[in-house]
Design a protein around this motif. Structure first.
Motif, PDB file in Angstrom:
ATOM      1  N   VAL A   8       0.848  -1.195   0.000  1.00 20.75           N
ATOM      2  CA  VAL A   8       0.000   0.000   0.000  1.00 20.75           C
ATOM      3  C   VAL A   8       0.883   1.243   0.000  1.00 20.75           C
ATOM      4  CG1 VAL A   8      -1.752   1.293   1.252  1.00 20.75           C
ATOM      5  CG2 VAL A   8      -1.861  -1.209   1.184  1.00 20.75           C
ATOM      6  N   GLN A   9       0.679   2.100  -0.986  1.00 17.71           N
ATOM      7  CA  GLN A   9       1.479   3.313  -1.128  1.00 17.71           C
ATOM      8  C   GLN A   9       0.682   4.580  -0.884  1.00 17.71           C
ATOM      9  OE1 GLN A   9       3.389   3.067  -4.969  1.00 17.71           O
ATOM     10  NE2 GLN A   9       4.422   1.139  -4.468  1.00 17.71           N
ATOM     11  N   GLU A  10      -0.653   4.471  -0.892  1.00 19.02           N
ATOM     12  CA  GLU A  10      -1.490   5.632  -0.605  1.00 19.02           C
ATOM     13  C   GLU A  10      -2.864   5.170  -0.158  1.00 19.02           C
ATOM     14  OE1 GLU A  10      -1.452   7.922  -4.171  1.00 19.02           O
ATOM     15  OE2 GLU A  10      -2.612   6.487  -5.323  1.00 19.02           O
ATOM     16  N   ILE A  11      -3.517   6.019   0.607  1.00 18.18           N
ATOM     17  CA  ILE A  11      -4.859   5.745   1.112  1.00 18.18           C
ATOM     18  C   ILE A  11      -5.828   6.700   0.432  1.00 18.18           C
ATOM     19  CG2 ILE A  11      -6.345   5.806   3.150  1.00 18.18           C
ATOM     20  CD1 ILE A  11      -3.879   5.080   4.826  1.00 18.18           C
ATOM     21  N   LEU A  12      -6.902   6.156  -0.110  1.00 17.48           N
ATOM     22  CA  LEU A  12      -7.964   6.963  -0.700  1.00 17.48           C
ATOM     23  C   LEU A  12      -9.144   6.922   0.260  1.00 17.48           C
ATOM     24  CD1 LEU A  12      -7.836   5.502  -4.342  1.00 17.48           C
ATOM     25  CD2 LEU A  12      -6.384   7.269  -3.328  1.00 17.48           C
ATOM     26  N   MET A  13      -9.619   8.079   0.685  1.00 18.67           N
ATOM     27  CA  MET A  13     -10.587   8.104   1.775  1.00 18.67           C
ATOM     28  C   MET A  13     -11.837   8.886   1.389  1.00 18.67           C
ATOM     29  SD  MET A  13      -9.839   9.222   5.688  1.00 18.67           S
ATOM     30  CE  MET A  13     -11.092   9.128   6.938  1.00 18.67           C
ATOM     31  N   CYS A  14     -12.998   8.307   1.677  1.00 15.58           N
ATOM     32  CA  CYS A  14     -14.266   9.005   1.463  1.00 15.58           C
ATOM     33  C   CYS A  14     -15.216   8.670   2.595  1.00 15.58           C
ATOM     34  CB  CYS A  14     -14.876   8.638   0.115  1.00 15.58           C
ATOM     35  SG  CYS A  14     -15.501   6.941  -0.013  1.00 15.58           S
ATOM     36  N   GLY A  15     -16.387   9.261   2.576  1.00 15.52           N
ATOM     37  CA  GLY A  15     -17.358   9.080   3.650  1.00 15.52           C
ATOM     38  C   GLY A  15     -17.275  10.207   4.659  1.00 15.52           C
ATOM     39  N   GLY A  16     -18.100  10.127   5.686  1.00 16.12           N
ATOM     40  CA  GLY A  16     -18.193  11.203   6.666  1.00 16.12           C
ATOM     41  C   GLY A  16     -16.873  11.524   7.342  1.00 16.12           C
ATOM     42  N   LEU A  17     -16.055  10.511   7.621  1.00 18.02           N
ATOM     43  CA  LEU A  17     -14.785  10.758   8.302  1.00 18.02           C
ATOM     44  C   LEU A  17     -13.814  11.548   7.435  1.00 18.02           C
ATOM     45  CD1 LEU A  17     -14.134   7.340  10.087  1.00 18.02           C
ATOM     46  CD2 LEU A  17     -15.077   9.435  11.048  1.00 18.02           C
ATOM     47  N   SER A  18     -13.996  11.508   6.118  1.00 17.54           N
ATOM     48  CA  SER A  18     -13.093  12.244   5.232  1.00 17.54           C
ATOM     49  C   SER A  18     -13.345  13.743   5.291  1.00 17.54           C
ATOM     50  CB  SER A  18     -13.240  11.745   3.788  1.00 17.54           C
ATOM     51  OG  SER A  18     -14.502  12.105   3.250  1.00 17.54           O
ATOM     52  N   ARG A  19     -14.404  14.145   5.963  1.00 21.18           N
ATOM     53  CA  ARG A  19     -14.677  15.574   6.124  1.00 21.18           C
ATOM     54  C   ARG A  19     -14.108  16.123   7.434  1.00 21.18           C
ATOM     55  NH1 ARG A  19     -19.212  13.809   3.122  1.00 21.18           N
ATOM     56  NH2 ARG A  19     -20.443  13.156   4.912  1.00 21.18           N
ATOM     57  N   ASN A  20     -13.370  15.286   8.143  1.00 18.58           N
ATOM     58  CA  ASN A  20     -12.746  15.703   9.403  1.00 18.58           C
ATOM     59  C   ASN A  20     -11.233  15.839   9.171  1.00 18.58           C
ATOM     60  OD1 ASN A  20     -11.590  15.891  11.971  1.00 18.58           O
ATOM     61  ND2 ASN A  20     -13.134  14.581  12.906  1.00 18.58           N
ATOM     62  N   PRO A  21     -10.710  17.073   9.082  1.00 11.54           N
ATOM     63  CA  PRO A  21      -9.282  17.245   8.764  1.00 11.54           C
ATOM     64  C   PRO A  21      -8.346  16.637   9.802  1.00 11.54           C
ATOM     65  CG  PRO A  21     -10.277  19.335   9.429  1.00 11.54           C
ATOM     66  CD  PRO A  21     -11.401  18.362   9.244  1.00 11.54           C
ATOM     67  N   ALA A  59      -0.129   6.043   9.483  1.00 10.87           N
ATOM     68  CA  ALA A  59       0.236   5.075   8.438  1.00 10.87           C
ATOM     69  C   ALA A  59       1.507   5.474   7.693  1.00 10.87           C
ATOM     70  CB  ALA A  59      -0.912   4.930   7.449  1.00 10.87           C
ATOM     71  N   ALA A  60       1.948   6.720   7.899  1.00  6.17           N
ATOM     72  CA  ALA A  60       3.104   7.252   7.161  1.00  6.17           C
ATOM     73  C   ALA A  60       2.881   7.145   5.655  1.00  6.17           C
ATOM     74  CB  ALA A  60       4.383   6.538   7.576  1.00  6.17           C
ATOM     75  N   LEU A  61       1.658   7.469   5.241  1.00 10.40           N
ATOM     76  CA  LEU A  61       1.265   7.405   3.834  1.00 10.40           C
ATOM     77  C   LEU A  61       0.458   8.650   3.473  1.00 10.40           C
ATOM     78  CD1 LEU A  61      -0.011   3.708   3.627  1.00 10.40           C
ATOM     79  CD2 LEU A  61       2.126   4.582   2.640  1.00 10.40           C
ATOM     80  N   PRO A  62       0.506   9.087   2.215  1.00  7.29           N
ATOM     81  CA  PRO A  62      -0.388  10.168   1.797  1.00  7.29           C
ATOM     82  C   PRO A  62      -1.834   9.697   1.807  1.00  7.29           C
ATOM     83  CG  PRO A  62       0.775   9.253  -0.096  1.00  7.29           C
ATOM     84  CD  PRO A  62       1.389   8.623   1.122  1.00  7.29           C
ATOM     85  N   VAL A  63      -2.736  10.569   2.195  1.00 12.49           N
ATOM     86  CA  VAL A  63      -4.172  10.289   2.175  1.00 12.49           C
ATOM     87  C   VAL A  63      -4.810  11.214   1.157  1.00 12.49           C
ATOM     88  CG1 VAL A  63      -6.325  10.279   3.484  1.00 12.49           C
ATOM     89  CG2 VAL A  63      -4.199   9.539   4.583  1.00 12.49           C
ATOM     90  N   ARG A  64      -5.496  10.621   0.191  1.00 13.52           N
ATOM     91  CA  ARG A  64      -6.134  11.401  -0.861  1.00 13.52           C
ATOM     92  C   ARG A  64      -7.657  11.355  -0.686  1.00 13.52           C
ATOM     93  NH1 ARG A  64      -1.643  12.258  -3.789  1.00 13.52           N
ATOM     94  NH2 ARG A  64      -0.213  10.501  -4.166  1.00 13.52           N
ATOM     95  N   THR A  65      -8.288  12.491  -0.863  1.00 18.47           N
ATOM     96  CA  THR A  65      -9.746  12.585  -0.837  1.00 18.47           C
ATOM     97  C   THR A  65     -10.224  13.151  -2.159  1.00 18.47           C
ATOM     98  OG1 THR A  65      -9.640  14.764   0.221  1.00 18.47           O
ATOM     99  CG2 THR A  65      -9.877  12.846   1.665  1.00 18.47           C
ATOM    100  N   SER A  66     -11.492  12.956  -2.446  1.00 17.30           N
ATOM    101  CA  SER A  66     -12.061  13.384  -3.719  1.00 17.30           C
ATOM    102  C   SER A  66     -12.399  14.868  -3.699  1.00 17.30           C
ATOM    103  CB  SER A  66     -13.322  12.574  -4.015  1.00 17.30           C
ATOM    104  OG  SER A  66     -13.986  13.072  -5.158  1.00 17.30           O
ATOM    105  N   MET A  67     -12.208  15.521  -4.826  1.00 19.90           N
ATOM    106  CA  MET A  67     -12.632  16.915  -4.961  1.00 19.90           C
ATOM    107  C   MET A  67     -14.156  17.013  -4.992  1.00 19.90           C
ATOM    108  SD  MET A  67      -9.868  18.768  -4.971  1.00 19.90           S
ATOM    109  CE  MET A  67     -10.220  20.334  -5.771  1.00 19.90           C
ATOM    110  N   GLU A  68     -14.817  15.923  -5.336  1.00 14.72           N
ATOM    111  CA  GLU A  68     -16.271  15.862  -5.225  1.00 14.72           C
ATOM    112  C   GLU A  68     -16.617  15.401  -3.817  1.00 14.72           C
ATOM    113  OE1 GLU A  68     -18.994  16.459  -7.356  1.00 14.72           O
ATOM    114  OE2 GLU A  68     -17.510  17.532  -8.564  1.00 14.72           O
TER     115      GLU A  68
END
Length: 530
Positions: free
Chosen positions: A443-456, A466-475
């Protein structure tokens, strides 16, 4: 051309009008009712859910010509729906309330049945991490058979549905089931050819549900379609009237809600699905699901799968999970004595207020990050058991470092420690998958969505842990976009124009490529890494 994505979550039905590039143009939400008659029992009404779906679909398509709606895609929680031989609701309640014919996904009544199934060590269990969860469907069906009167329940059963399959049945009259639902939650066996897809009769005989094999498995599904394929002939006359749309509007074979989020997220910031085995998708809401695609069959103890073709064509899916995440955060906030004194407004959530308070507390202590605030306070987060990778739903939660303090600062510490604990739970899942794959999965990156992704704070903490980048959707709602992708695939596949006709696999891949959003990225703080 527009597409309608419909998501039925734990507490509401939602719909979105989505264009062909994956942009959400309009959304609507309507609450659904849940009954909790006793501890561990959670029941809903399929008719209430369907009417809520009708309402939100009508609202998002209002003013849009019906011929401009290319298709509808559904996703839903993995709840169990029961109807009788006439297609009417059949109660799952001990007291027989007819409208309560849905066992919600989070219902834990079937512990005894799940334990019994797991003693069999049947070969189908290796595809659910070695142990079946009491949140899956066969333990729940076995509970119903064992605990409700046979003459008023079992002998009257017509069909069992996963909730998303029930919705496509209501819309089209087609009794087909989704490969996603039956593989992930019902022990259906699928392989890479799909021609070998089957129910394992020996499993059902061994657990006492062999009568489900009667009439060629019609009670639980003998037509299994891949997600995105059209169901039946599209909307029926009745459903079209209820939804305010055209008869025959394509309806896609659905996904479980978390898997729709996975579909909506897997392509963000990249159109190359071949890199997907390095991208973990987190769908975080009431609970959290962790999705990882691989082109090879990989088994991991305590992680569900591998499931072939359950989310994206031609890929195996591994699925980890945490039973209570958003619900746990809400619980630790709402049960604290200081909760009623938080300065909450219509524009400021409790989490927002606590996030600001944590920044102030760190500054007062001259800490360069809020993460250091909990060096003497720790939480073990399995308040509702552990889904992955321990797969022990009897586990309980724990807090270490409690004092007599009941002020807002104490609540902020508990809140932060809970978030950190959940993030370490995800790290544990990642490490287990990587170890068991023998290096195949990294695993090299985490893609996150849902309600928790709105909590910075949650996003940054997950990146740090995780020492990994976390990416969220612009939508703002990839779950609904995932359902709209299904609709786009069904519309393309069912088109009567020879120049438009595409196989469902190509159509779904095309939809992912065309409708995936751009990503925003949060990087881990280097100062916090060992």
């Amino acid at each position: 051309m527009y597409f309608v994505g419909v998501d039925v979550g734990t507490g509401s039905a939602r719909a979105a009008l989505v264009d062909g590039t994956g942009r959400i143009l309009k959304k609507s939400t309507n609450a659904i009712q849940t009954w909790n008659p006793e501890e561990n029992f959670y029941q809903q009404s399929s008719e209430d859910i369907w009417q809520s779906c009708c309402k939100v679909i009508r609202e998002v398509t209002k003013g849009v010509p019906s011929e401009a709606i290319g298709g509808i895609g559904f996703d839903a929680t993995c709840s169990l729906v029961v109807v009788d031989s006439d297609g009417l609701p059949l109660s799952v309640s001990k007291n027989g309330e007819r409208e309560q014919n849905v066992i919600l996904w989070m219902d834990h009544r079937a512990k005894k049945e799940a334990d019994l199934i797991n003693t069999t060590n049947h070969q189908v269990l290796k595809y659910v991490g070695g142990k079946i969860s009491l949140e899956m469907e066969t333990p729940k069906i076995l509970w119903l058979k064992n605990n409700l009167p046979k003459n008023t329940f079992w002998q009257r059963v017509g069909m069992f549905f996963d909730l998303s399959d029930f919705l496509t049945w209501k819309a089209t009259d087609a009794v087909s089931r989704s490969l996603c639902t039956v593989v992930c939650k019902w022990t259906y066996c699928a392989d890479q050819t799909l021609q070998g897809g089957r129910w394992d009769r020996s499993y059902f005989e061994q657990i006492g549900l062999d009568d489900l094999s009667q009439n060629d498995w019609s009670a639980i599904g003998n037509e299994i379609f891949e997600p995105g394929r059209p169901c039946g002939s599209g909307l029926t006359d009745k459903a079209a009237r209820e939804l305010g749309l055209a008869v025959g509007t394509p309806v896609a074979t659905p996904l479980i809600d978390a898997h729709a989020g996975g579909l909506g997220m897997i392509g963000i910031g990249s159109n190359n699905l071949t890199d997907s085995r390095h991208r973990l998708v987190m769908i975080g809401g009431t609970s959290t699901c962790h999705m990882l695609l691989t082109d090879q069959e990989v088994f991991v103890d305590g992680v569900w799968g591998p499931y072939y073709g359950a989310m994206v064509p031609d890929f195996w899916l591994l699925e980890g999970g945490q039973s209570a995440t958003g619900k746990l955060i809400d619980h630790v906030i709402n049960t604290h004595p200081a909760a009623k004194h938080l300065n909450i407004t219509d524009d400021v959530r409790a989490e927002d207020y606590l996030n600001g308070l944590l920044v102030k507390m760190a500054a007062d202590k001259c800490f360069d990050a809020i993460d250091w605030l909990t060096e003497d306070f720790h939480v073990y987060p399995d308040f509702h058991g552990n889904r992955s990778p321990t797969a022990d739903l009897t586990l309980k939660g724990m807090m270490v470092g409690l004092t007599l303090s009941v002020d807002q600062e104490n609540l902020a510490l508990i809140y932060l420690a809970t978030i950190q604990a959940l993030c370490y739970g995800t790290k544990h899942i990642i490490e287990s998958i990587e170890e068991k794959s023998g290096g195949l999965l990294n695993v090299q990156e985490i893609l996150m969505c849902g309600g928790l992704s709105r909590n910075p704070v949650f996003i940054q903490c997950q990146a740090n842990v995780a020492a990994l980048p976390v990416r969220t959707s612009m939508e703002d709602d990839p779950v609904l976009i995932g359902s709209a992708m299904l609709a786009a695939a069904a519309a393309r596949t069912s088109s009567k124009s020879p120049t438009e006709l595409r196989p469902w696999t190509s159509s779904l891949r095309d939809a992912v490529s065309a409708m995936a959003s751009e990503a925003r990225t949060v990087h881990p703080s280097l100062d916090l890494q060992e």
